[in-house]
Design a protein around this motif. Structure first.
Motif, short mmCIF file in Angstrom:
data_model
loop_
_atom_site.label_atom_id
_atom_site.label_comp_id
_atom_site.label_asym_id
_atom_site.label_seq_id
_atom_site.Cartn_x
_atom_site.Cartn_y
_atom_site.Cartn_z
N THR A 139 -2.22 7.73 -13.46
CA THR A 139 -3.55 8.35 -13.58
C THR A 139 -4.02 8.43 -15.03
O THR A 139 -5.21 8.56 -15.27
CB THR A 139 -3.57 9.76 -12.95
OG1 THR A 139 -2.58 10.57 -13.60
CG2 THR A 139 -3.29 9.69 -11.46
N THR A 140 -3.11 8.34 -15.97
CA THR A 140 -3.49 8.38 -17.38
C THR A 140 -4.04 7.05 -17.87
O THR A 140 -5.07 6.98 -18.52
CB THR A 140 -2.28 8.79 -18.25
OG1 THR A 140 -1.76 10.02 -17.75
CG2 THR A 140 -2.68 8.97 -19.70
N THR A 141 -3.35 5.96 -17.49
CA THR A 141 -3.74 4.63 -17.98
C THR A 141 -4.56 3.83 -16.98
O THR A 141 -5.19 2.85 -17.35
CB THR A 141 -2.49 3.81 -18.33
OG1 THR A 141 -1.76 3.55 -17.12
CG2 THR A 141 -1.61 4.52 -19.35
N GLY A 142 -4.49 4.21 -15.71
CA GLY A 142 -5.16 3.43 -14.67
C GLY A 142 -4.36 2.22 -14.22
O GLY A 142 -4.81 1.44 -13.38
N GLY A 164 -9.32 5.70 -6.55
CA GLY A 164 -9.04 5.82 -7.98
C GLY A 164 -10.29 5.99 -8.83
O GLY A 164 -10.21 6.42 -9.97
N ALA A 165 -11.44 5.66 -8.28
CA ALA A 165 -12.69 5.82 -9.03
C ALA A 165 -12.99 7.31 -9.21
O ALA A 165 -12.77 8.11 -8.30
CB ALA A 165 -13.84 5.14 -8.29
N ASN A 166 -13.45 7.65 -10.38
CA ASN A 166 -13.80 9.04 -10.70
C ASN A 166 -12.66 10.01 -10.45
O ASN A 166 -12.88 11.15 -10.06
CB ASN A 166 -15.05 9.47 -9.91
CG ASN A 166 -16.24 8.59 -10.20
OD1 ASN A 166 -16.51 8.25 -11.35
ND2 ASN A 166 -16.93 8.18 -9.16
N GLY A 167 -11.43 9.56 -10.62
CA GLY A 167 -10.27 10.44 -10.47
C GLY A 167 -9.95 10.85 -9.05
O GLY A 167 -9.27 11.84 -8.83
N ALA A 168 -10.41 10.09 -8.07
CA ALA A 168 -10.13 10.39 -6.66
C ALA A 168 -8.93 9.57 -6.20
O ALA A 168 -9.01 8.35 -6.13
CB ALA A 168 -11.36 10.09 -5.81
N TYR A 169 -7.83 10.25 -5.93
CA TYR A 169 -6.58 9.57 -5.60
C TYR A 169 -5.99 10.05 -4.28
O TYR A 169 -6.34 11.10 -3.77
CB TYR A 169 -5.54 9.83 -6.70
CG TYR A 169 -5.94 9.35 -8.06
CD1 TYR A 169 -5.93 7.99 -8.37
CD2 TYR A 169 -6.33 10.25 -9.04
CE1 TYR A 169 -6.30 7.55 -9.64
CE2 TYR A 169 -6.70 9.82 -10.30
CZ TYR A 169 -6.69 8.47 -10.59
OH TYR A 169 -7.06 8.03 -11.84
N LEU A 170 -5.04 9.27 -3.81
CA LEU A 170 -4.18 9.63 -2.69
C LEU A 170 -2.89 10.13 -3.33
O LEU A 170 -2.36 9.47 -4.22
CB LEU A 170 -3.89 8.41 -1.82
CG LEU A 170 -5.12 7.67 -1.30
CD1 LEU A 170 -4.76 6.25 -0.88
CD2 LEU A 170 -5.74 8.44 -0.16
N ALA A 171 -2.39 11.27 -2.89
CA ALA A 171 -1.21 11.83 -3.56
C ALA A 171 -0.15 12.23 -2.55
O ALA A 171 -0.45 12.63 -1.44
CB ALA A 171 -1.61 13.03 -4.40
N ASN A 172 1.10 12.10 -2.99
CA ASN A 172 2.23 12.62 -2.24
C ASN A 172 2.86 13.78 -3.01
O ASN A 172 3.73 14.45 -2.52
CB ASN A 172 3.26 11.52 -1.98
CG ASN A 172 4.44 12.02 -1.19
OD1 ASN A 172 5.53 12.16 -1.74
ND2 ASN A 172 4.24 12.32 0.07
N GLY A 173 2.41 13.99 -4.20
CA GLY A 173 2.88 15.04 -5.08
C GLY A 173 2.25 14.83 -6.44
O GLY A 173 1.54 13.84 -6.66
#
Length: 185
Positions: A139-142, A164-173
């Protein structure tokens, strides 16, 4: 899965097995007996139990799986067992803005229970049918990973919203963050 993805998943399940019903864990404080529902969008909360009513009737579900809550108010029930698949819904990831934490399908197949084994296979087949692969992302470097994760899938609406656009991610933790694999659907 987003709620739109969940509804499409539930519709696919109902086409594959019309006897499927859903149990709303969120109604627990208001009633002494959870009832089978015909649609997943009638269920609130983070847990939904997907039931094959041809394997376990609503009455047998209550008799075998529903117990009074130890507090004396409401009930608790088994999340796995004959004719049951448990869905832990995706939810907002409180550690990443604009992101969701993965949901999960769970099942426990009693030894020799071929009907439940078939039901679980249908649920997993339908989950995989529209699910696409994900890759890790820094998330820091893309920087995206190159190898798809074997354990996680993303459905179309979630893939579009959490790419991943605009900091929208799928997360497991907090340290396991994903985006849809490039080139998928």
């Amino acid at each position: 899965m987003t709620s739109l993805d969940e509804n499409e998943f539930a519709d696919a399940l109902l086409i594959a097995r019309p006897s499927i019903r859903f149990v709303n864990m969120q109604e627990q404080p208001e009633t002494d007996r959870p009832k089978y529902r015909n649609r997943i969008d009638e269920c609130g909360g983070v847990h939904v139990t997907i039931v094959d009513s041809s394997i376990i009737s609503e009455d047998n579900f209550h008799m075998n799986y529903v117990k009074n809550h130890p507090s004396g108010k409401g009930w608790i029930y088994a999340l796995v067992g004959s004719g049951l698949v448990s869905l832990l819904r995706s939810r907002t990831a409180d550690f990443l803005q604009n992101s969701i934490i993965n949901g999960e399908l769970r099942a426990s197949i009693p030894t020799g229970d071929e009907a439940t084994e078939e039901f679980v296979a249908i649920a997993l087949r339908e989950a995989k049918a529209r699910g696409d692969r994900v890759v890790s992302i820094d998330t820091t470097t893309g920087q995206r990973g190159t190898k798809a994760d074997r354990k996680f899938l993303v459905w179309p609406d979630a893939a579009q919203k959490f790419d991943g656009a605009n900091g929208a991610y799928l997360a497991n933790g907090a340290h396991a963050v994903f985006v849809p694999k490039a080139g998928e659907r």
